[in-house]
Design a protein around this motif. Structure first.
Motif, PDB file in Angstrom:
ATOM      1  N   ASP A  33       5.770   0.402  -3.489  1.00  0.00           N
ATOM      2  CA  ASP A  33       6.844   0.646  -2.516  1.00  0.00           C
ATOM      3  C   ASP A  33       8.070   1.177  -3.243  1.00  0.00           C
ATOM      4  O   ASP A  33       8.317   0.799  -4.395  1.00  0.00           O
ATOM      5  CB  ASP A  33       7.200  -0.675  -1.799  1.00  0.00           C
ATOM      6  CG  ASP A  33       7.777  -0.444  -0.417  1.00  0.00           C
ATOM      7  OD1 ASP A  33       7.146  -0.863   0.569  1.00  0.00           O
ATOM      8  OD2 ASP A  33       8.876   0.170  -0.304  1.00  0.00           O
ATOM      9  N   ASN A  34       8.845   2.024  -2.580  1.00  0.00           N
ATOM     10  CA  ASN A  34      10.096   2.485  -3.201  1.00  0.00           C
ATOM     11  C   ASN A  34      11.287   1.652  -2.734  1.00  0.00           C
ATOM     12  O   ASN A  34      12.423   1.967  -3.055  1.00  0.00           O
ATOM     13  CB  ASN A  34      10.336   3.984  -2.941  1.00  0.00           C
ATOM     14  CG  ASN A  34      10.561   4.296  -1.470  1.00  0.00           C
ATOM     15  OD1 ASN A  34      10.490   3.401  -0.617  1.00  0.00           O
ATOM     16  ND2 ASN A  34      10.827   5.556  -1.155  1.00  0.00           N
ATOM     17  N   SER A  36      12.783   1.572  -0.027  1.00  0.00           N
ATOM     18  CA  SER A  36      13.779   2.271   0.786  1.00  0.00           C
ATOM     19  C   SER A  36      14.025   1.528   2.100  1.00  0.00           C
ATOM     20  O   SER A  36      15.087   1.641   2.687  1.00  0.00           O
ATOM     21  CB  SER A  36      13.334   3.714   1.076  1.00  0.00           C
ATOM     22  OG  SER A  36      12.106   3.722   1.777  1.00  0.00           O
ATOM     23  N   ILE A  59       7.803   2.648  -6.914  1.00  0.00           N
ATOM     24  CA  ILE A  59       7.804   4.104  -7.131  1.00  0.00           C
ATOM     25  C   ILE A  59       7.941   4.813  -5.789  1.00  0.00           C
ATOM     26  O   ILE A  59       7.674   4.236  -4.727  1.00  0.00           O
ATOM     27  CB  ILE A  59       6.495   4.626  -7.789  1.00  0.00           C
ATOM     28  CG1 ILE A  59       5.261   4.222  -6.955  1.00  0.00           C
ATOM     29  CG2 ILE A  59       6.386   4.232  -9.228  1.00  0.00           C
ATOM     30  CD1 ILE A  59       4.110   5.161  -7.122  1.00  0.00           C
ATOM     31  N   PHE A  83       0.559   2.297   4.116  1.00  0.00           N
ATOM     32  CA  PHE A  83       1.586   2.019   5.129  1.00  0.00           C
ATOM     33  C   PHE A  83       2.854   2.831   4.876  1.00  0.00           C
ATOM     34  O   PHE A  83       3.673   2.980   5.775  1.00  0.00           O
ATOM     35  CB  PHE A  83       1.998   0.537   5.078  1.00  0.00           C
ATOM     36  CG  PHE A  83       0.940  -0.437   5.518  1.00  0.00           C
ATOM     37  CD1 PHE A  83       0.687  -0.644   6.857  1.00  0.00           C
ATOM     38  CD2 PHE A  83       0.213  -1.165   4.589  1.00  0.00           C
ATOM     39  CE1 PHE A  83      -0.267  -1.553   7.276  1.00  0.00           C
ATOM     40  CE2 PHE A  83      -0.749  -2.074   4.987  1.00  0.00           C
ATOM     41  CZ  PHE A  83      -0.990  -2.271   6.332  1.00  0.00           C
ATOM     42  N   LEU A  86       8.536   6.621   6.484  1.00  0.00           N
ATOM     43  CA  LEU A  86       9.786   6.358   7.193  1.00  0.00           C
ATOM     44  C   LEU A  86       9.413   6.276   8.667  1.00  0.00           C
ATOM     45  O   LEU A  86       8.582   7.056   9.141  1.00  0.00           O
ATOM     46  CB  LEU A  86      10.787   7.485   6.957  1.00  0.00           C
ATOM     47  CG  LEU A  86      11.305   7.618   5.519  1.00  0.00           C
ATOM     48  CD1 LEU A  86      12.147   8.893   5.361  1.00  0.00           C
ATOM     49  CD2 LEU A  86      12.123   6.394   5.135  1.00  0.00           C
ATOM     50  N   SER A 125      -2.006   4.188   8.382  1.00  0.00           N
ATOM     51  CA  SER A 125      -1.202   3.643   9.487  1.00  0.00           C
ATOM     52  C   SER A 125      -0.838   4.747  10.450  1.00  0.00           C
ATOM     53  O   SER A 125       0.104   5.500  10.205  1.00  0.00           O
ATOM     54  CB  SER A 125       0.135   3.124   8.963  1.00  0.00           C
ATOM     55  OG  SER A 125      -0.001   1.994   8.203  1.00  0.00           O
ATOM     56  N   TYR A 152       9.046  12.047  13.651  1.00  0.00           N
ATOM     57  CA  TYR A 152       8.290  10.907  13.129  1.00  0.00           C
ATOM     58  C   TYR A 152       6.888  10.890  13.746  1.00  0.00           C
ATOM     59  O   TYR A 152       5.877  10.823  13.043  1.00  0.00           O
ATOM     60  CB  TYR A 152       9.007   9.575  13.445  1.00  0.00           C
ATOM     61  CG  TYR A 152       8.074   8.392  13.344  1.00  0.00           C
ATOM     62  CD1 TYR A 152       7.639   7.940  12.096  1.00  0.00           C
ATOM     63  CD2 TYR A 152       7.566   7.762  14.487  1.00  0.00           C
ATOM     64  CE1 TYR A 152       6.735   6.883  11.991  1.00  0.00           C
ATOM     65  CE2 TYR A 152       6.665   6.709  14.393  1.00  0.00           C
ATOM     66  CZ  TYR A 152       6.256   6.272  13.143  1.00  0.00           C
ATOM     67  OH  TYR A 152       5.346   5.243  13.054  1.00  0.00           O
TER      68      TYR A 152
HETATM   69  P1  NAD Z   1       8.410  -0.635   7.128  1.00  0.00           P
HETATM   70  O1  NAD Z   1       9.522   0.332   7.031  1.00  0.00           O
HETATM   71  O2  NAD Z   1       8.735  -2.076   7.210  1.00  0.00           O
HETATM   72  O3  NAD Z   1       7.393  -0.430   5.910  1.00  0.00           O
HETATM   73  C1  NAD Z   1       7.169   0.838   5.313  1.00  0.00           C
HETATM   74  C2  NAD Z   1       7.392   0.672   3.816  1.00  0.00           C
HETATM   75  O4  NAD Z   1       7.144   1.934   3.183  1.00  0.00           O
HETATM   76  C3  NAD Z   1       8.812   0.273   3.472  1.00  0.00           C
HETATM   77  O5  NAD Z   1       8.792  -0.896   2.678  1.00  0.00           O
HETATM   78  C4  NAD Z   1       9.380   1.464   2.692  1.00  0.00           C
HETATM   79  O6  NAD Z   1      10.280   1.070   1.693  1.00  0.00           O
HETATM   80  C5  NAD Z   1       8.110   2.092   2.152  1.00  0.00           C
HETATM   81  N1  NAD Z   1       8.184   3.534   1.874  1.00  0.00           N
HETATM   82  C6  NAD Z   1       8.632   4.523   2.690  1.00  0.00           C
HETATM   83  N2  NAD Z   1       8.536   5.716   2.071  1.00  0.00           N
HETATM   84  C7  NAD Z   1       8.008   5.483   0.844  1.00  0.00           C
HETATM   85  C8  NAD Z   1       7.680   6.318  -0.266  1.00  0.00           C
HETATM   86  N3  NAD Z   1       7.907   7.633  -0.253  1.00  0.00           N
HETATM   87  N4  NAD Z   1       7.168   5.736  -1.386  1.00  0.00           N
HETATM   88  C9  NAD Z   1       6.958   4.398  -1.443  1.00  0.00           C
HETATM   89  N5  NAD Z   1       7.255   3.559  -0.423  1.00  0.00           N
HETATM   90  C10 NAD Z   1       7.775   4.106   0.703  1.00  0.00           C
HETATM   91  O7  NAD Z   1       7.491  -0.190   8.363  1.00  0.00           O
HETATM   92  P2  NAD Z   1       6.312  -0.958   9.084  1.00  0.00           P
HETATM   93  O8  NAD Z   1       6.753  -1.328  10.449  1.00  0.00           O
HETATM   94  O9  NAD Z   1       5.727  -1.974   8.193  1.00  0.00           O
HETATM   95  O10 NAD Z   1       5.290   0.248   9.268  1.00  0.00           O
HETATM   96  C11 NAD Z   1       4.219   0.463   8.368  1.00  0.00           C
HETATM   97  C12 NAD Z   1       3.487   1.715   8.783  1.00  0.00           C
HETATM   98  O11 NAD Z   1       3.016   1.565  10.120  1.00  0.00           O
HETATM   99  C13 NAD Z   1       4.328   2.987   8.781  1.00  0.00           C
HETATM  100  O12 NAD Z   1       3.521   4.044   8.341  1.00  0.00           O
HETATM  101  C14 NAD Z   1       4.697   3.148  10.232  1.00  0.00           C
HETATM  102  O13 NAD Z   1       4.948   4.490  10.539  1.00  0.00           O
HETATM  103  C15 NAD Z   1       3.434   2.675  10.918  1.00  0.00           C
HETATM  104  N6  NAD Z   1       3.653   2.207  12.297  1.00  0.00           N
HETATM  105  C16 NAD Z   1       4.569   1.230  12.553  1.00  0.00           C
HETATM  106  C17 NAD Z   1       4.800   0.820  13.863  1.00  0.00           C
HETATM  107  C18 NAD Z   1       5.831  -0.231  14.167  1.00  0.00           C
HETATM  108  O14 NAD Z   1       6.231  -0.353  15.327  1.00  0.00           O
HETATM  109  N7  NAD Z   1       6.287  -1.027  13.201  1.00  0.00           N
HETATM  110  C19 NAD Z   1       4.063   1.388  14.927  1.00  0.00           C
HETATM  111  C20 NAD Z   1       3.107   2.367  14.626  1.00  0.00           C
HETATM  112  C21 NAD Z   1       2.910   2.770  13.298  1.00  0.00           C
END
Ligand code: NAD
Ligand code: UFG
Length: 343
Positions: A33-34, A36, A59, A83, A86, A125, A152
Motif C-alpha cells: 500500500d502507498n 494514500s 510502495i 484492492f 483511488l 476489486s 472512477y
Molecule cells: P480504500 O481506499 O480504503 O483502500 C484502497 C487502498 O489502496 C488504500 O489503502 C490506498 O492507500 C491504496 N492505494 C491506492 N492507490 C495506490 C497505489 N497506487 N499504490 C499502492 N496503494 C494504493 O478503499 P476500499 O473501500 O477498501 O476499496 C478497495 C477496492 O474496492 C478499491 O479498488 C475500490 O475501488 C473497490 N470498491 C470499493 C467499494 C466501496 O464502496 N468501498 C465499492 C466497489 C468497489
C-alpha cells in the motif's frame, strides 16, 4: 509452509478485513500500500485480531520500479488480490487523469510484475458501478456494462476490459473480477472499519458521523425516484462477508476450479434497502436518533442497484451471513471506538 498471498491496498477498508480473513484461514499475507488513503496503524490492528502482524510494503504501484522490486522479493506468492485504487467518485470527476493514471497504471504494473514473477492467480476489486444505470433488477453478471457516470467508475469498466484482453492473449493467467455492491460495516473486534478522510461521500460513514455530532445533519439525496418510497435503493453488504467472498474466490483459483480464464461475480446480499430503511435500521439497532433532511437528488445517482449474487452463491460456495442490523451496529461500534481513541 503457508501459502503466500499479496494484498494490494491491504491497509485499506476492504483489504484489511480480507487480510484478517486470510490470516485466520492459515495464509501468509503481504500487504502492499502507498498509504494514500490508509494508515500504517492498520497493521498492528490486524495483529491484535489475528495475533499475526503481517509484513507491509509501502510502495506506489503506479510506479513501475517500485512495483518490480517488491514483486521480485515476493515471487514465491501464489496469488494477488488487487484492492489498490483511488475510489472517491466526486473527486474523480474533478481529477480524471489522476484517477486513470493511478487505477489503470497500478493495475497494468501489477499484472506485468505478476507475469514476470510467475504469479498467475489474480483477483480484482470491481464495482456495481460498471453497470451504469441497469435495465433491470436484480443485476446479473451478464447485464450490459454501460458507461459509468464517473471517471472512477469508468476506470473499473476499463480495468475489466484490459483484463479480458489479457486473458484472450495468453492462457497463463487466471483472473476473477468481483463486483462489489455497497460494502458497509466493520470488524466485530472494533479494531478495523472504514476511515474516510474529510467529509464522507458514502452513506454509512455520514450516518455514523452525524450520530456522533461531527456532522450536523444527514442529507437524504432525493425522494422522487421510481422506488417503493421514492428514495434510492442499494444492496448493502457487510465488509466481513465481502472478505469471506475473497477467500472463496481465491481458493477457487488456487484449486484451479475456475471454468474460464476470467470469471466475474457480483457480490451483494440480493436485498435492496432504501436510504430511509437504512436510517431506520440504524436508529432501531443503536437507539441513536439521527438528524436528517430530504434534499434534491445527487448527480450521478441511479434509482436502484441490487445484485443477483446467485452465481457467487453457487460457484464460490459463499453466502453473506450478516444482516442490515449487524452492518449498521458494527459501523456504529467502530465510529464510537475511533472517536474515543482520538479523545
Ligand atoms: P480504500 O481506499 O480504503 O483502500 C484502497 C487502498 O489502496 C488504500 O489503502 C490506498 O492507500 C491504496 N492505494 C491506492 N492507490 C495506490 C497505489 N497506487 N499504490 C499502492 N496503494 C494504493 O478503499 P476500499 O473501500 O477498501 O476499496 C478497495 C477496492 O474496492 C478499491 O479498488 C475500490 O475501488 C473497490 N470498491 C470499493 C467499494 C466501496 O464502496 N468501498 C465499492 C466497489 C468497489
Ligand atoms: N446518500 C445520501 N446521503 C449521503 C450519502 C449517500 O442520501 O450523505 C445516498 C445516495 O444518494 C445513495 C445511497 O445513499 O442513494 C448510497 O450512496 P453511497 O455514496 O454510500 O454509495 P453509492 O451507491 O453511491 O456508491 C457506492 C460506492 C462506489 C461504487 C458504487 C457502485 O461508493 O464506489 O457504490 O454501486 F461505485
Amino acid at each position: 509452509m503457508k501459502t503466500k498471498v499479496l494484498i494490494t491496498g491491504g491497509t485499506g477498508y476492504i483489504g484489511s478485513h480480507t487480510a484478517v480473513t486470510l490470516i485466520e484461514a492459515g495464509y501468509e499475507v503481504i500487504l502492499i500500500d502507498n498509504l494514500s488513503n490508509s494508515s500504517e496503524n492498520v497493521v498492528s490492528r490486524i495483529g491484535t485480531i489475528t495475533k499475526v502482524k503481517p509484513e507491509l510494503e509501502v510502495i506506489d504501484l503506479a510506479k513501475m520500479e517500485q512495483c518490480a522490486t517488491v514483486f521480485k522479493r515476493h515471487q514465491d506468492a501464489k496469488a494477488i488480490i488487487h484492492f489498490a485504487a483511488l475510489k472517491a467518485v466526486g473527486e474523480s470527476v474533478k481529477k480524471p487523469l489522476e484517477y486513470y493514471s493511478n487505477n489503470i497504471g497500478s493495475l497494468t504494473n501489477t499484472l506485468i510484475c505478476a507475469k514476470k514473477n510467475g504469479i498467475d492467480k489474480f483477483i480484482f476489486s470491481s464495482s456495481a458501478t460498471v453497470f451504469g444505470e441497469p435495465d433491470s433488477i436484480p443485476i446479473t453478471e451478464d447485464a450490459l456494462r454501460k458507461r459509468p457516470f464517473s471517471p472512477y467508475g469508468n476506470s473499473k469498466k476499463v480495468s475489466e476490459e484490459i483484463m479480458e484482453d489479457l486473458v484472450a492473449s495468453e492462457s497463463a493467467v487466471s483472473i476473477t473480477s468481483l463486483r462489489y455492491f455497497n460494502p458497509i460495516g466493520a470488524h466485530d473486534s472494533g479494531e478495523l472499519g472504514e476511515l474516510p478522510s474529510g467529509v464522507p461521500n458514502n452513506l454509512m460513514p455520514y450516518i455514523t458521523q452525524t450520530a456522533t455530532g461531527i456532522r450536523e445533519k444527514l442529507w437524504v439525496y432525493g425522494d422522487d425516484y421510481p422506488t417503493r418510497d421514492g428514495i434510492p435503493i442499494r444492496d448493502y453488504i457487510h465488509v466481513v462477508d465481502l472478505a469471506e467472498a475473497h477467500l472463496s474466490a481465491m481458493e477457487r483459483l488456487l484449486k484451479e476450479e475456475n471454468e474460464e480464464p476470467m470469471e466475474v461475480f457480483n457480490l451483494g446480499s440480493g436485498v435492496g434497502y432504501s436510504v430511509m430503511e437504512v436510517i431506520h435500521a440504524f436508529e432501531t439497532t443503536t437507539g441513536q436518533k439521527l438528524n436528517y433532511e430530504i434534499t434534491h437528488r445527487r448527480n450521478g445517482d441511479v434509482p436502484q442497484l441490487v445484485a443477483s449474487s446467485e452465481l457467487a452463491y453457487k460457484k464460490l460456495d459463499w453466502k453473506p451471513k450478516r444482516n442490515l442490523s449487524e452492518m449498521v451496529g458494527s459501523a456504529w461500534a467502530w465510529e464510537k471506538k475511533i472517536r474515543n481513541t482520538k479523545n
